[in-house]
Motif scaffolding. Structure first.
Motif, mmCIF file in Angstrom:
data_model
loop_
_atom_site.group_PDB
_atom_site.id
_atom_site.type_symbol
_atom_site.label_atom_id
_atom_site.label_comp_id
_atom_site.label_asym_id
_atom_site.label_seq_id
_atom_site.Cartn_x
_atom_site.Cartn_y
_atom_site.Cartn_z
ATOM 1 N N LEU A 92 -19.372 -33.268 37.566
ATOM 2 C CA LEU A 92 -20.459 -34.080 37.014
ATOM 3 C C LEU A 92 -19.952 -34.789 35.770
ATOM 4 O O LEU A 92 -19.344 -34.158 34.895
ATOM 5 N N VAL A 137 -17.438 -41.617 28.328
ATOM 6 C CA VAL A 137 -17.964 -40.366 28.878
ATOM 7 C C VAL A 137 -18.513 -39.531 27.735
ATOM 8 O O VAL A 137 -17.881 -39.392 26.692
ATOM 9 N N ARG A 138 -19.694 -38.972 27.923
ATOM 10 C CA ARG A 138 -20.326 -38.125 26.904
ATOM 11 C C ARG A 138 -20.240 -36.637 27.235
ATOM 12 O O ARG A 138 -20.229 -35.809 26.335
ATOM 13 N N SER A 195 -25.358 -43.417 33.009
ATOM 14 C CA SER A 195 -25.407 -42.823 34.353
ATOM 15 C C SER A 195 -24.938 -41.379 34.370
ATOM 16 O O SER A 195 -24.318 -40.897 33.419
ATOM 17 N N LEU A 196 -25.233 -40.737 35.485
ATOM 18 C CA LEU A 196 -24.706 -39.420 35.808
ATOM 19 C C LEU A 196 -24.015 -39.564 37.159
ATOM 20 O O LEU A 196 -24.637 -39.991 38.139
ATOM 21 N N GLY A 238 -21.229 -37.440 32.743
ATOM 22 C CA GLY A 238 -22.359 -38.087 32.090
ATOM 23 C C GLY A 238 -21.902 -39.177 31.143
ATOM 24 O O GLY A 238 -21.025 -38.959 30.313
ATOM 25 N N THR A 239 -22.491 -40.368 31.286
ATOM 26 C CA THR A 239 -22.271 -41.471 30.358
ATOM 27 C C THR A 239 -23.626 -41.838 29.760
ATOM 28 O O THR A 239 -24.651 -41.257 30.136
ATOM 29 N N ASP A 240 -23.658 -42.824 28.876
ATOM 30 C CA ASP A 240 -24.936 -43.266 28.321
ATOM 31 C C ASP A 240 -25.828 -43.888 29.387
ATOM 32 O O ASP A 240 -27.046 -43.872 29.265
ATOM 33 N N CYS A 267 -21.694 -37.787 40.223
ATOM 34 C CA CYS A 267 -21.301 -36.532 40.844
ATOM 35 C C CYS A 267 -20.216 -36.816 41.866
ATOM 36 O O CYS A 267 -20.435 -37.575 42.822
#
Length: 72
Positions: free
Chosen positions: A55, A43-44, A61-62, A57-59, A64
């Protein structure tokens, strides 16, 4: 900790936390269960919307997620 975000919602404050091991947690500081999720990839970033959605965010995908409100 990788990312942290907090916001006020109509149902009280929410705090989202992403950990280095890939765990994401959604906390309700005023009470209620902590919800956990592992999306798989690292996870970023995390954020919570004013409506209470989470929400993630990964490298690649996003994601929700909208938690269901507990029923009494």
């Amino acid at each position: 900790m990788v990312s942290l975000h907090a916001t006020e919602t109509p149902h009280g404050p929410l705090v989202a936390v992403a950990w280095g091991d890939g765990l994401v947690e959604l906390h309700r500081p005023e009470g209620g269960p902590t919800l956990s999720f592992r999306p798989g990839p690292p996870v970023r970033a995390v954020a919570v919307t004013g409506a209470g959605s989470l929400l993630i965010g990964t490298d690649e995908s996003l994601v929700c997620l909208t938690p269901r409100r507990p029923t009494s």
